[in-house]
Design an enzyme around this catalytic site. Sequence first.
Site, PDB file in Angstrom:
ATOM      1  N   GLU A 152      22.875 -43.163 -60.649  1.00 44.44           N
ATOM      2  CA  GLU A 152      22.179 -42.208 -59.807  1.00 44.44           C
ATOM      3  C   GLU A 152      22.669 -42.183 -58.355  1.00 44.44           C
ATOM      4  O   GLU A 152      22.540 -42.996 -57.409  1.00 44.44           O
ATOM      5  CB  GLU A 152      20.677 -42.799 -59.536  1.00 44.44           C
ATOM      6  CG  GLU A 152      19.841 -42.577 -60.817  1.00 44.44           C
ATOM      7  CD  GLU A 152      18.425 -42.584 -60.593  1.00 44.44           C
ATOM      8  OE1 GLU A 152      17.949 -41.596 -60.971  1.00 44.44           O
ATOM      9  OE2 GLU A 152      17.903 -43.537 -59.756  1.00 44.44           O
ATOM     10  N   SER A 187      18.339 -35.128 -58.806  1.00 43.28           N
ATOM     11  CA  SER A 187      18.013 -33.801 -58.670  1.00 43.28           C
ATOM     12  C   SER A 187      18.141 -32.899 -59.964  1.00 43.28           C
ATOM     13  O   SER A 187      18.721 -31.893 -59.956  1.00 43.28           O
ATOM     14  CB  SER A 187      18.731 -33.114 -57.466  1.00 43.28           C
ATOM     15  OG  SER A 187      18.178 -33.466 -56.249  1.00 43.28           O
ATOM     16  N   GLY A 225      16.342 -36.901 -55.021  1.00 38.83           N
ATOM     17  CA  GLY A 225      15.385 -36.073 -54.033  1.00 38.83           C
ATOM     18  C   GLY A 225      15.861 -35.117 -53.121  1.00 38.83           C
ATOM     19  O   GLY A 225      15.183 -34.719 -52.126  1.00 38.83           O
ATOM     20  N   ASN A 247      10.549 -40.590 -63.916  1.00 39.27           N
ATOM     21  CA  ASN A 247      10.289 -41.563 -62.858  1.00 39.27           C
ATOM     22  C   ASN A 247       9.151 -40.952 -61.931  1.00 39.27           C
ATOM     23  O   ASN A 247       9.615 -40.080 -61.089  1.00 39.27           O
ATOM     24  CB  ASN A 247      11.287 -41.930 -62.094  1.00 39.27           C
ATOM     25  CG  ASN A 247      11.152 -42.954 -60.972  1.00 39.27           C
ATOM     26  OD1 ASN A 247       9.986 -43.616 -60.799  1.00 39.27           O
ATOM     27  ND2 ASN A 247      12.127 -43.312 -60.005  1.00 39.27           N
ATOM     28  N   TRP A 248       7.956 -41.319 -62.080  1.00 33.03           N
ATOM     29  CA  TRP A 248       6.913 -40.575 -61.033  1.00 33.03           C
ATOM     30  C   TRP A 248       6.954 -41.090 -59.786  1.00 33.03           C
ATOM     31  O   TRP A 248       6.147 -40.686 -58.972  1.00 33.03           O
ATOM     32  CB  TRP A 248       5.505 -41.005 -61.784  1.00 33.03           C
ATOM     33  CG  TRP A 248       5.116 -40.418 -63.190  1.00 33.03           C
ATOM     34  CD1 TRP A 248       6.104 -39.761 -63.896  1.00 33.03           C
ATOM     35  CD2 TRP A 248       3.788 -40.278 -63.706  1.00 33.03           C
ATOM     36  NE1 TRP A 248       5.465 -39.257 -65.105  1.00 33.03           N
ATOM     37  CE2 TRP A 248       4.302 -39.633 -64.919  1.00 33.03           C
ATOM     38  CE3 TRP A 248       2.814 -40.630 -63.640  1.00 33.03           C
ATOM     39  CZ2 TRP A 248       3.010 -39.575 -66.000  1.00 33.03           C
ATOM     40  CZ3 TRP A 248       1.706 -40.854 -64.400  1.00 33.03           C
ATOM     41  CH2 TRP A 248       1.913 -40.114 -65.731  1.00 33.03           C
ATOM     42  N   LYS A 249       7.407 -42.394 -59.718  1.00 33.82           N
ATOM     43  CA  LYS A 249       7.556 -43.042 -58.270  1.00 33.82           C
ATOM     44  C   LYS A 249       6.056 -43.165 -57.931  1.00 33.82           C
ATOM     45  O   LYS A 249       5.234 -43.441 -58.701  1.00 33.82           O
ATOM     46  CB  LYS A 249       8.373 -42.076 -57.102  1.00 33.82           C
ATOM     47  CG  LYS A 249       9.748 -41.780 -57.901  1.00 33.82           C
ATOM     48  CD  LYS A 249      10.686 -41.307 -56.632  1.00 33.82           C
ATOM     49  CE  LYS A 249      11.717 -40.484 -57.054  1.00 33.82           C
ATOM     50  NZ  LYS A 249      13.008 -40.482 -56.203  1.00 33.82           N
ATOM     51  N   HIS A 275      16.247 -49.275 -59.065  1.00 35.49           N
ATOM     52  CA  HIS A 275      16.539 -48.012 -58.281  1.00 35.49           C
ATOM     53  C   HIS A 275      16.921 -48.089 -57.038  1.00 35.49           C
ATOM     54  O   HIS A 275      16.530 -49.286 -56.286  1.00 35.49           O
ATOM     55  CB  HIS A 275      14.972 -47.466 -58.605  1.00 35.49           C
ATOM     56  CG  HIS A 275      14.819 -46.025 -58.116  1.00 35.49           C
ATOM     57  ND1 HIS A 275      15.059 -45.472 -56.803  1.00 35.49           N
ATOM     58  CD2 HIS A 275      14.794 -44.755 -59.003  1.00 35.49           C
ATOM     59  CE1 HIS A 275      14.834 -44.094 -56.930  1.00 35.49           C
ATOM     60  NE2 HIS A 275      15.005 -43.703 -58.221  1.00 35.49           N
ATOM     61  N   GLY A 287      13.372 -37.466 -61.492  1.00 41.57           N
ATOM     62  CA  GLY A 287      12.128 -37.783 -60.408  1.00 41.57           C
ATOM     63  C   GLY A 287      11.161 -36.850 -60.451  1.00 41.57           C
ATOM     64  O   GLY A 287      10.223 -36.411 -61.105  1.00 41.57           O
ATOM     65  N   GLY A 288      11.521 -35.804 -59.390  1.00 41.22           N
ATOM     66  CA  GLY A 288      10.639 -34.771 -58.884  1.00 41.22           C
ATOM     67  C   GLY A 288      10.160 -33.904 -60.037  1.00 41.22           C
ATOM     68  O   GLY A 288       9.080 -33.575 -60.310  1.00 41.22           O
TER      69      GLY A 288
END
Length: 253
Positions: A170, A216, A176, A9-11, A98, A237-238
């Site tokens: 999640e 994370s 994050g 998920n690049w956000k 999300h 994510g990150g």
Amino acid sequence: MRKKIVAGNWKMNLTFEEGQKLTSEIVNMLKDENIKDVIAVLNPPFVHLYPVKKLIGDTPNLFLGSQNCSDKASGAYTGETSAAMLASFGATYVIIGHSERREYFKESNQLLTEKTKQALANGLTPIFCCGEPLEIREAETHEAYVKQQLTESLFDFSPEEMSKIVIAYEPIWAIGTGRTASSDQAQEMHAALRSHLASKFGKELADNISILYGGSANPGNAKDLFSKPDVDGGLIGGASLKSRDFVEIVKSF
Ligand code: PEP
């Protein structure tokens, strides 16, 4: 057999050039790795979909997804993007619900039902997100809270529709923050959600639903998380913004 899935998920990150570079690197690494039994999905922002799809080409086991879709089919909804548009640009997955969309855009469980309907009607696989905030975890009511999210959004679907949905658990306190749920905490919740799905749709169907963990996850903890019997992959994510990290996570099964 349920699918193993690692979805990035690049956000709201990356310019055109950055997105192209990241995708090219991932495509090249995955071609070398020859991953067979894991599905990798890139979920960039809408404007990246077409160029990312072109770079993915026919890379085995690498698919395109989106981070959101409209709850409406088409029409005068300025700024929205329909599931039909996503499908026509080659997306096959879409993240729905999300926690950032639930919180910042006030998306309700009912709205998420409509988005999921749109995704299914257009042949997209919804990656339906659920998860509790920290205060609910600390009050130890997290299982009931997350089960209710599934009940309110998904329990009016037919078994055939439900069988096409992927769940992503999640915990909001882990997204994050660098504070991952332990693999035991993830397993406990995933097993609870699977038995909740079984209570409504039957054990066989529930056993075939992929339940991903997000929060994370990184190359250092993915192996441990994915070793748990009810953890079928990750929503990342990150770490999905770094090609090497993302591919290492894909390789962690
Ligand atoms: C996410 O946004 O879905 C997520 C899991 O983010 P991160 O991996 O950065 O915690």
